[in-house]
Design a protein around this motif. Sequence first.
Motif, PDB file in Angstrom:
ATOM      1  N   ASP A  93       0.827  -1.213   0.000  1.00  9.45           N
ATOM      2  CA  ASP A  93       0.000   0.000   0.000  1.00  9.45           C
ATOM      3  C   ASP A  93       0.859   1.261   0.000  1.00  9.45           C
ATOM      4  O   ASP A  93       0.521   2.268  -0.632  1.00  9.45           O
ATOM      5  CB  ASP A  93      -0.937  -0.002   1.210  1.00  9.45           C
ATOM      6  N   GLN A  94       1.985   1.219   0.694  1.00  9.06           N
ATOM      7  CA  GLN A  94       2.887   2.364   0.714  1.00  9.06           C
ATOM      8  C   GLN A  94       3.492   2.636  -0.658  1.00  9.06           C
ATOM      9  O   GLN A  94       3.734   3.791  -1.029  1.00  9.06           O
ATOM     10  CB  GLN A  94       4.017   2.140   1.726  1.00  9.06           C
ATOM     11  N   PHE A  95       3.734   1.571  -1.410  1.00  4.45           N
ATOM     12  CA  PHE A  95       4.354   1.700  -2.726  1.00  4.45           C
ATOM     13  C   PHE A  95       3.358   2.027  -3.840  1.00  4.45           C
ATOM     14  O   PHE A  95       3.754   2.379  -4.945  1.00  4.45           O
ATOM     15  CB  PHE A  95       5.063   0.391  -3.104  1.00  4.45           C
ATOM     16  N   ARG A  96       2.063   1.904  -3.546  1.00  2.79           N
ATOM     17  CA  ARG A  96       1.056   1.904  -4.606  1.00  2.79           C
ATOM     18  C   ARG A  96       1.067   3.172  -5.464  1.00  2.79           C
ATOM     19  O   ARG A  96       0.909   3.112  -6.681  1.00  2.79           O
ATOM     20  CB  ARG A  96      -0.328   1.674  -4.003  1.00  2.79           C
ATOM     21  N   THR A  97       1.262   4.318  -4.840  1.00  4.78           N
ATOM     22  CA  THR A  97       1.251   5.570  -5.604  1.00  4.78           C
ATOM     23  C   THR A  97       2.544   5.767  -6.378  1.00  4.78           C
ATOM     24  O   THR A  97       2.531   6.159  -7.552  1.00  4.78           O
ATOM     25  CB  THR A  97       1.031   6.766  -4.657  1.00  4.78           C
ATOM     26  N   ARG A  98       3.654   5.457  -5.737  1.00  7.53           N
ATOM     27  CA  ARG A  98       4.959   5.719  -6.347  1.00  7.53           C
ATOM     28  C   ARG A  98       5.357   4.660  -7.366  1.00  7.53           C
ATOM     29  O   ARG A  98       5.911   4.980  -8.429  1.00  7.53           O
ATOM     30  CB  ARG A  98       6.013   5.806  -5.251  1.00  7.53           C
ATOM     31  N   TRP A  99       5.117   3.381  -7.017  1.00  6.95           N
ATOM     32  CA  TRP A  99       5.493   2.278  -7.909  1.00  6.95           C
ATOM     33  C   TRP A  99       4.311   1.319  -8.065  1.00  6.95           C
ATOM     34  O   TRP A  99       4.272   0.239  -7.454  1.00  6.95           O
ATOM     35  CB  TRP A  99       6.693   1.528  -7.344  1.00  6.95           C
ATOM     36  N   PRO A 100       3.327   1.695  -8.845  1.00 10.80           N
ATOM     37  CA  PRO A 100       2.117   0.867  -8.975  1.00 10.80           C
ATOM     38  C   PRO A 100       2.389  -0.538  -9.533  1.00 10.80           C
ATOM     39  O   PRO A 100       1.716  -1.492  -9.137  1.00 10.80           O
ATOM     40  CB  PRO A 100       1.238   1.685  -9.925  1.00 10.80           C
ATOM     41  N   LYS A 101       3.373  -0.666 -10.409  1.00 11.53           N
ATOM     42  CA  LYS A 101       3.669  -1.989 -10.969  1.00 11.53           C
ATOM     43  C   LYS A 101       4.245  -2.912  -9.894  1.00 11.53           C
ATOM     44  O   LYS A 101       3.949  -4.113  -9.866  1.00 11.53           O
ATOM     45  CB  LYS A 101       4.638  -1.875 -12.142  1.00 11.53           C
ATOM     46  N   LEU A 102       5.052  -2.357  -9.011  1.00 11.85           N
ATOM     47  CA  LEU A 102       5.605  -3.153  -7.919  1.00 11.85           C
ATOM     48  C   LEU A 102       4.506  -3.586  -6.961  1.00 11.85           C
ATOM     49  O   LEU A 102       4.462  -4.744  -6.527  1.00 11.85           O
ATOM     50  CB  LEU A 102       6.669  -2.344  -7.172  1.00 11.85           C
ATOM     51  N   SER A 103       3.595  -2.686  -6.645  1.00 10.66           N
ATOM     52  CA  SER A 103       2.484  -3.033  -5.764  1.00 10.66           C
ATOM     53  C   SER A 103       1.602  -4.110  -6.387  1.00 10.66           C
ATOM     54  O   SER A 103       1.146  -5.023  -5.697  1.00 10.66           O
ATOM     55  CB  SER A 103       1.652  -1.783  -5.463  1.00 10.66           C
ATOM     56  N   ALA A 104       1.366  -4.001  -7.697  1.00  9.51           N
ATOM     57  CA  ALA A 104       0.561  -5.015  -8.384  1.00  9.51           C
ATOM     58  C   ALA A 104       1.250  -6.374  -8.338  1.00  9.51           C
ATOM     59  O   ALA A 104       0.606  -7.411  -8.140  1.00  9.51           O
ATOM     60  CB  ALA A 104       0.319  -4.592  -9.830  1.00  9.51           C
ATOM     61  N   LEU A 105       2.574  -6.376  -8.504  1.00  5.80           N
ATOM     62  CA  LEU A 105       3.324  -7.631  -8.416  1.00  5.80           C
ATOM     63  C   LEU A 105       3.212  -8.223  -7.021  1.00  5.80           C
ATOM     64  O   LEU A 105       3.028  -9.439  -6.857  1.00  5.80           O
ATOM     65  CB  LEU A 105       4.800  -7.373  -8.758  1.00  5.80           C
ATOM     66  N   MET A 106       3.289  -7.383  -5.998  1.00  6.17           N
ATOM     67  CA  MET A 106       3.162  -7.856  -4.624  1.00  6.17           C
ATOM     68  C   MET A 106       1.776  -8.433  -4.370  1.00  6.17           C
ATOM     69  O   MET A 106       1.634  -9.458  -3.689  1.00  6.17           O
ATOM     70  CB  MET A 106       3.452  -6.725  -3.650  1.00  6.17           C
ATOM     71  N   ASP A 107       0.747  -7.791  -4.908  1.00  4.56           N
ATOM     72  CA  ASP A 107      -0.614  -8.300  -4.743  1.00  4.56           C
ATOM     73  C   ASP A 107      -0.761  -9.688  -5.357  1.00  4.56           C
ATOM     74  O   ASP A 107      -1.397 -10.575  -4.783  1.00  4.56           O
ATOM     75  CB  ASP A 107      -1.618  -7.338  -5.389  1.00  4.56           C
ATOM     76  N   ASP A 108      -0.168  -9.870  -6.536  1.00  4.63           N
ATOM     77  CA  ASP A 108      -0.332 -11.124  -7.270  1.00  4.63           C
ATOM     78  C   ASP A 108       0.497 -12.269  -6.698  1.00  4.63           C
ATOM     79  O   ASP A 108       0.125 -13.434  -6.846  1.00  4.63           O
ATOM     80  CB  ASP A 108       0.043 -10.925  -8.748  1.00  4.63           C
ATOM     81  N   SER A 109       1.615 -11.940  -6.062  1.00  5.09           N
ATOM     82  CA  SER A 109       2.557 -12.992  -5.667  1.00  5.09           C
ATOM     83  C   SER A 109       2.680 -13.205  -4.163  1.00  5.09           C
ATOM     84  O   SER A 109       3.554 -13.955  -3.718  1.00  5.09           O
ATOM     85  CB  SER A 109       3.942 -12.672  -6.248  1.00  5.09           C
ATOM     86  N   GLU A 110       1.811 -12.598  -3.388  1.00  5.46           N
ATOM     87  CA  GLU A 110       1.912 -12.719  -1.929  1.00  5.46           C
ATOM     88  C   GLU A 110       1.913 -14.173  -1.461  1.00  5.46           C
ATOM     89  O   GLU A 110       2.767 -14.596  -0.683  1.00  5.46           O
ATOM     90  CB  GLU A 110       0.768 -11.961  -1.258  1.00  5.46           C
ATOM     91  N   ASP A 111       0.945 -14.947  -1.929  1.00  7.48           N
ATOM     92  CA  ASP A 111       0.844 -16.346  -1.496  1.00  7.48           C
ATOM     93  C   ASP A 111       2.079 -17.143  -1.892  1.00  7.48           C
ATOM     94  O   ASP A 111       2.562 -17.990  -1.128  1.00  7.48           O
ATOM     95  CB  ASP A 111      -0.402 -16.997  -2.093  1.00  7.48           C
ATOM     96  N   ASP A 112       2.593 -16.884  -3.094  1.00  9.48           N
ATOM     97  CA  ASP A 112       3.710 -17.669  -3.618  1.00  9.48           C
ATOM     98  C   ASP A 112       5.027 -17.346  -2.923  1.00  9.48           C
ATOM     99  O   ASP A 112       5.836 -18.239  -2.675  1.00  9.48           O
ATOM    100  CB  ASP A 112       3.865 -17.422  -5.127  1.00  9.48           C
ATOM    101  N   VAL A 113       5.245 -16.085  -2.599  1.00  6.41           N
ATOM    102  CA  VAL A 113       6.523 -15.680  -2.008  1.00  6.41           C
ATOM    103  C   VAL A 113       6.576 -15.967  -0.512  1.00  6.41           C
ATOM    104  O   VAL A 113       7.647 -16.223   0.044  1.00  6.41           O
ATOM    105  CB  VAL A 113       6.789 -14.180  -2.279  1.00  6.41           C
ATOM    106  N   LEU A 114       5.420 -15.960   0.146  1.00  8.71           N
ATOM    107  CA  LEU A 114       5.392 -16.164   1.600  1.00  8.71           C
ATOM    108  C   LEU A 114       4.962 -17.576   2.008  1.00  8.71           C
ATOM    109  O   LEU A 114       4.717 -17.832   3.181  1.00  8.71           O
ATOM    110  CB  LEU A 114       4.454 -15.144   2.255  1.00  8.71           C
ATOM    111  N   ALA A 115       4.880 -18.493   1.060  1.00  4.78           N
ATOM    112  CA  ALA A 115       4.437 -19.857   1.380  1.00  4.78           C
ATOM    113  C   ALA A 115       5.341 -20.512   2.419  1.00  4.78           C
ATOM    114  O   ALA A 115       4.872 -21.240   3.298  1.00  4.78           O
ATOM    115  CB  ALA A 115       4.396 -20.700   0.109  1.00  4.78           C
TER     116      ALA A 115
END
Length: 203
Positions: A93-115
Amino acid sequence: SEAETFWSSFLKSLVKRGLKGVKLVVSDAHEGLKAAIARVLGATWQRCRVHWMRNALAHVGKAQQSMAAAALRQAFLQPDQASARQTWRHVADQFRTRWPKLSALMDDSEDDVLAYMSFPAPHRTKLHSTNTLERLNKEVKRRADVVGIFPSEASIVRLIGAVLLEANDEWQMQHRYMGVEAMAEMLSPTPTNETLQLPPRPA
């Protein structure tokens, strides 16, 4: 090949040779491999954290990469998965305004990276990336480069087999990849009262 058919065939060959009880597979984000893991092994998938971090920082300017990396690592430093997920979403959420593509990547990959965070803490340093495998592959390549041109396929198998046997012996006698006690934490009791059969430690 990155095709699902190739990886399915490979994983099925491991199952036929006796592979069972797989709980987590760590790999890069290849769709064919992911699909094969789910289909053949039915295991949880962990995206290599190191490779994910490189992909994530590609959405950030070089001057800000150190700051962004430090913020992302805060999720990995949490003591449990719930805290890690909460921190992850806060950083996204902190990155969403400045780096929207990074935030979108984090949204999509949360389950996979933190498994890996759902596994016992003693395992986590060994589960979040493919670094151990890559180090082994580099050693194989280093030894093969010394030879240069191999006279036959059998000679390649002999050399690579020797390197892998050396690594196996080192893991068993000096640097066990995962401790026996920590492994036992992941085993759930079965109705037949089966216990994990571990190979005897070398004398």
